[in-house]
Motif scaffolding. Sequence first.
Motif, PDB file in Angstrom:
ATOM      1  N   LEU A   9       0.885  -1.201   0.002  1.00  0.00           N
ATOM      2  CA  LEU A   9      -0.065  -0.142   0.138  1.00  0.00           C
ATOM      3  C   LEU A   9       0.952   1.205   0.057  1.00  0.00           C
ATOM      4  N   PRO A  10       0.338   2.413  -0.725  1.00  0.00           N
ATOM      5  CA  PRO A  10       1.023   3.733  -0.570  1.00  0.00           C
ATOM      6  C   PRO A  10       1.099   4.369   0.991  1.00  0.00           C
ATOM      7  N   ALA A  11       1.946   4.891   0.979  1.00  0.00           N
ATOM      8  CA  ALA A  11       2.300   5.507   2.375  1.00  0.00           C
ATOM      9  C   ALA A  11       1.126   6.116   3.090  1.00  0.00           C
ATOM     10  N   GLU A  12       0.231   6.786   2.214  1.00  0.00           N
ATOM     11  CA  GLU A  12      -0.690   7.635   2.905  1.00  0.00           C
ATOM     12  C   GLU A  12      -1.572   6.777   3.402  1.00  0.00           C
ATOM     13  N   VAL A  13      -1.983   5.478   2.756  1.00  0.00           N
ATOM     14  CA  VAL A  13      -2.962   4.505   3.226  1.00  0.00           C
ATOM     15  C   VAL A  13      -2.394   3.649   4.404  1.00  0.00           C
ATOM     16  N   VAL A  14      -1.091   3.463   4.602  1.00  0.00           N
ATOM     17  CA  VAL A  14      -0.559   2.893   5.613  1.00  0.00           C
ATOM     18  C   VAL A  14      -0.889   3.844   6.971  1.00  0.00           C
ATOM     19  N   ARG A  70      -7.181  -5.335   9.708  1.00  0.00           N
ATOM     20  CA  ARG A  70      -7.028  -6.043   8.464  1.00  0.00           C
ATOM     21  C   ARG A  70      -8.151  -5.980   7.346  1.00  0.00           C
ATOM     22  N   ILE A  71      -9.302  -5.886   8.085  1.00  0.00           N
ATOM     23  CA  ILE A  71     -10.296  -5.479   6.747  1.00  0.00           C
ATOM     24  C   ILE A  71     -10.037  -4.335   6.148  1.00  0.00           C
ATOM     25  N   GLU A  72      -9.885  -3.421   6.889  1.00  0.00           N
ATOM     26  CA  GLU A  72      -9.574  -2.046   5.963  1.00  0.00           C
ATOM     27  C   GLU A  72      -8.579  -2.171   5.411  1.00  0.00           C
ATOM     28  N   ARG A  73      -7.337  -2.800   5.799  1.00  0.00           N
ATOM     29  CA  ARG A  73      -6.044  -2.816   4.998  1.00  0.00           C
ATOM     30  C   ARG A  73      -6.286  -3.660   3.565  1.00  0.00           C
ATOM     31  N   ASP A  74      -7.238  -4.922   3.489  1.00  0.00           N
ATOM     32  CA  ASP A  74      -7.442  -5.539   2.600  1.00  0.00           C
ATOM     33  C   ASP A  74      -8.352  -4.961   1.531  1.00  0.00           C
ATOM     34  N   SER A  75      -9.361  -3.819   2.022  1.00  0.00           N
ATOM     35  CA  SER A  75     -10.400  -3.184   1.399  1.00  0.00           C
ATOM     36  C   SER A  75      -9.166  -2.219   0.453  1.00  0.00           C
ATOM     37  N   TRP A  76      -8.449  -1.391   1.268  1.00  0.00           N
ATOM     38  CA  TRP A  76      -7.363  -0.633   0.525  1.00  0.00           C
ATOM     39  C   TRP A  76      -6.516  -1.283  -0.449  1.00  0.00           C
ATOM     40  N   ILE A  77      -6.175  -2.267  -0.295  1.00  0.00           N
ATOM     41  CA  ILE A  77      -5.472  -3.195  -1.275  1.00  0.00           C
ATOM     42  C   ILE A  77      -6.285  -3.241  -2.610  1.00  0.00           C
ATOM     43  N   LEU A  78      -7.560  -3.658  -2.194  1.00  0.00           N
ATOM     44  CA  LEU A  78      -8.357  -3.754  -3.601  1.00  0.00           C
ATOM     45  C   LEU A  78      -8.534  -2.326  -4.453  1.00  0.00           C
ATOM     46  N   ILE A  79      -8.846  -1.174  -3.379  1.00  0.00           N
ATOM     47  CA  ILE A  79      -8.813   0.264  -4.162  1.00  0.00           C
ATOM     48  C   ILE A  79      -7.559   0.465  -4.824  1.00  0.00           C
TER      49      ILE A  79
END
Length: 275
Positions: A111-116, A133-142
């Motif tokens: 993920l990009p730094a701003e999402v992390v 983790r759910i949030e992380r996986d959703s951002w990976i999809l985005i």
Amino acid sequence: MLTIGQVAAHAGVTVRAVRHYHQFGLLAEPERDASGYRRYDAQAVVDLIRIKTLADAGVPLARIDELLHAGPEQFAAAVADIDRSLRRKIRDLENYRRRIAELAAGERLFLPAEVVAILDRLRATGYSEQMVRIERDSWILIAALSPRSVPEWVAVKHAALDDPLFQRLYRTCDEALGWTADDPRLAQLAADIVAWNSLRPEHGPAQPGTVDLMFSHATAASPAWQRLAVLLAAEPRPCRRTGSCGRRWSDRRASASTSTPSGAGRWVGGSTRGG
């Protein structure tokens, strides 16, 4: 005359390597003597030394025979070609090393730094690791499916996290991960989510299907969230400044199936698509 062990020792290779060069066609196999043993001469030592030198220099075995029989110009051209190939491999290996080093950074690999920074903020605020983790996986999809949406959605998510009411709702969503599907609190949570979203402006669309994929992934995390999704789909949508009133979320999704439902960037890993 030399045994295979002796010729290998003279050339500085193993007996196994000698046999391998035989199988590869790089070194001629001598005839066996009356005792059934192969006997090697001085030329075999010379050939082995040349093969080993080229192999140690990084020349692929498949090209060693070509170089052994090449003239000066052909030899130089082949070496230059091999050098280019080795440079490519070195670049690839350096990239692999960088990627391996990035594994230590965890989410920063995906993920990009701003999402992390959002994930770090959620952890610092006390949300459960499952929610993160759910949030992380959703951002990976985005980030993979709709990368142009990321900057706007990041800004929207930070703005939402600055809102105490959103934090209360999002924390309740976190707690709801452990509720049963028939928990009576889910109906009120659905109504509160719709009411909160109705007061916020819509924001930019994602690629078709991105939010649907996020939504299905998020709701799979909990039976209570699956029930919450059903309640949200049936919940009448309050009036907002756009003048759209009373439509159920299911109707709204049907009429906007190719765009991001409003509020998705605020909720992302949560159990609602927006409203």
